[in-house]
Scaffold this active site. Structure first.
Site, mmCIF file in Angstrom:
data_model
loop_
_atom_site.group_PDB
_atom_site.id
_atom_site.type_symbol
_atom_site.label_atom_id
_atom_site.label_comp_id
_atom_site.label_asym_id
_atom_site.label_seq_id
_atom_site.Cartn_x
_atom_site.Cartn_y
_atom_site.Cartn_z
ATOM 1 N N GLU A 100 46.766 59.928 24.832
ATOM 2 C CA GLU A 100 45.538 60.722 24.772
ATOM 3 C C GLU A 100 45.373 61.569 26.024
ATOM 4 O OE1 GLU A 100 43.365 62.037 23.305
ATOM 5 O OE2 GLU A 100 42.191 60.829 21.933
ATOM 6 N N ASP A 101 44.645 62.647 25.916
ATOM 7 C CA ASP A 101 44.363 63.439 27.114
ATOM 8 C C ASP A 101 43.202 62.848 27.905
ATOM 9 O OD1 ASP A 101 42.689 64.103 24.994
ATOM 10 O OD2 ASP A 101 42.462 66.193 25.576
ATOM 11 N N ASP A 104 36.699 59.498 26.970
ATOM 12 C CA ASP A 104 35.339 59.900 27.330
ATOM 13 C C ASP A 104 34.411 58.760 26.898
ATOM 14 O OD1 ASP A 104 32.973 61.238 27.802
ATOM 15 O OD2 ASP A 104 33.589 63.108 26.892
ATOM 16 N N PHE A 153 32.248 68.194 32.907
ATOM 17 C CA PHE A 153 32.902 68.888 31.801
ATOM 18 C C PHE A 153 34.179 69.550 32.295
ATOM 19 C CE2 PHE A 153 33.045 69.630 27.528
ATOM 20 C CZ PHE A 153 33.708 70.822 27.334
ATOM 21 N N ARG A 166 42.920 75.312 27.070
ATOM 22 C CA ARG A 166 43.888 74.207 26.956
ATOM 23 C C ARG A 166 45.144 74.488 27.770
ATOM 24 N NH1 ARG A 166 42.297 70.790 22.680
ATOM 25 N NH2 ARG A 166 41.360 71.823 20.912
HETATM 26 C C1 PRP Z 1 38.778 64.833 22.611
HETATM 27 C C2 PRP Z 1 39.935 64.142 23.291
HETATM 28 C C3 PRP Z 1 39.905 62.755 22.723
HETATM 29 C C4 PRP Z 1 38.437 62.545 22.443
HETATM 30 C C5 PRP Z 1 37.879 61.691 23.521
HETATM 31 O O1 PRP Z 1 39.249 65.315 21.402
HETATM 32 O O2 PRP Z 1 41.167 64.763 23.022
HETATM 33 O O3 PRP Z 1 40.622 62.677 21.508
HETATM 34 O O4 PRP Z 1 37.805 63.821 22.439
HETATM 35 O O5 PRP Z 1 36.511 61.533 23.357
HETATM 36 P P1 PRP Z 1 35.801 60.134 23.140
HETATM 37 O O6 PRP Z 1 36.403 59.158 24.146
HETATM 38 O O7 PRP Z 1 34.373 60.461 23.465
HETATM 39 O O8 PRP Z 1 35.998 59.689 21.743
HETATM 40 P P2 PRP Z 1 38.535 66.426 20.512
HETATM 41 O O9 PRP Z 1 37.814 65.749 19.402
HETATM 42 O O10 PRP Z 1 37.753 67.334 21.418
HETATM 43 O O11 PRP Z 1 39.761 67.194 19.859
HETATM 44 P P3 PRP Z 1 40.937 68.023 20.570
HETATM 45 O O12 PRP Z 1 41.856 67.011 21.219
HETATM 46 O O13 PRP Z 1 41.574 68.759 19.455
HETATM 47 O O14 PRP Z 1 40.296 68.928 21.610
#
Ligand code: PRP
Length: 181
Positions: A100-101, A104, A153, A166
């Site tokens: 994962e990136d 949060d 953010f 990105r």
């Molecule tokens: C972001 C990120 C994680 C998730 C983390 O994805 O890549 O998958 O949110 O958030 P959380 O811990 O609050 O669940 P996003 O839904 O923005 O999609 P993306 O990766 O396509 O930007």
């Protein structure tokens, strides 16, 4: 690289990312030698971390991708996890490493780990490039963490705001005037 005009400051530089990923690669390779792990990258944010981390792993492995969404275009987590693209690979007996990136609220990873265990994985661990300090609704068991960052953010290195930024090769803090919600 010069700071993007929409950013307040750089949080993690390209060099810092590179060095930490190489350390993580060594650690993960030690833990997974002989296990042929399946790396599951969570689109879209994890693509940069997935490609760099997998190249830092000198062991046999396979990769798959899943797309889920918890944010939509807004900058706050909605708590709703939608599957947009599912895996191609059966998980029975596999050692899964979710890539994962950012962690949060943790809602996405909690959901994914439960789902992968239910599909019969032999083990499920998490590698996340970033963890936002104090943002998790409940504790999440993350085995490999790149960096713990303040709950701000951030964009870049896969992280977006409304699909932008990105491709910045570093992680930075977005100016509040650049987001609208
Ligand atoms: C972001 C990120 C994680 C998730 C983390 O994805 O890549 O998958 O949110 O958030 P959380 O811990 O609050 O669940 P996003 O839904 O923005 O999609 P993306 O990766 O396509 O930007």
């Amino acid at each position: 690289m010069e700071l993007h005009p929409d950013l307040v400051r750089t949080l993690i530089t390209e060099d810092e990312l590179k060095e930490r990923i190489s350390e993580l690669g060594e650690e993960i390779a030690r833990d997974y030698r002989g296990k042929n792990p399946l790396l599951i990258g969570i689109l879209k944010g994890a693509v940069y971390f997935m490609t760099d981390l997998s190249r830092a792993l000198p062991i046999p492995l396979t990769m798959d991708f899943m797309a889920v969404s918890s944010y939509g275009a807004a900058h706050k987590s909605s708590g709703v996890v939608r599957i947009l693209k599912d895996l191609d690979t059966p998980l029975t007996g596999r050692h899964v490493l979710v890539v994962e990136d950012v962690l949060d609220t943790g809602l996405t990873l909690k959901y994914l780990v439960r789902s992968f265990e239910a599909r019969g994985a032999a083990s499920v661990e998490i590698a996340t490039c970033l963890v936002k300090e104090g943002a998790q609704a409940e504790p999440v068991d993350v085995r490999y963490v790149g960096f713990t960052i303040p709950n701000e953010f951030v964009v870049g290195y896969g992280l977006d705001y409304a699909e932008r930024y990105r491709n910045l090769p570093y992680v930075g803090v977005l100016k509040p005037s650049c987001y609208t919600d």
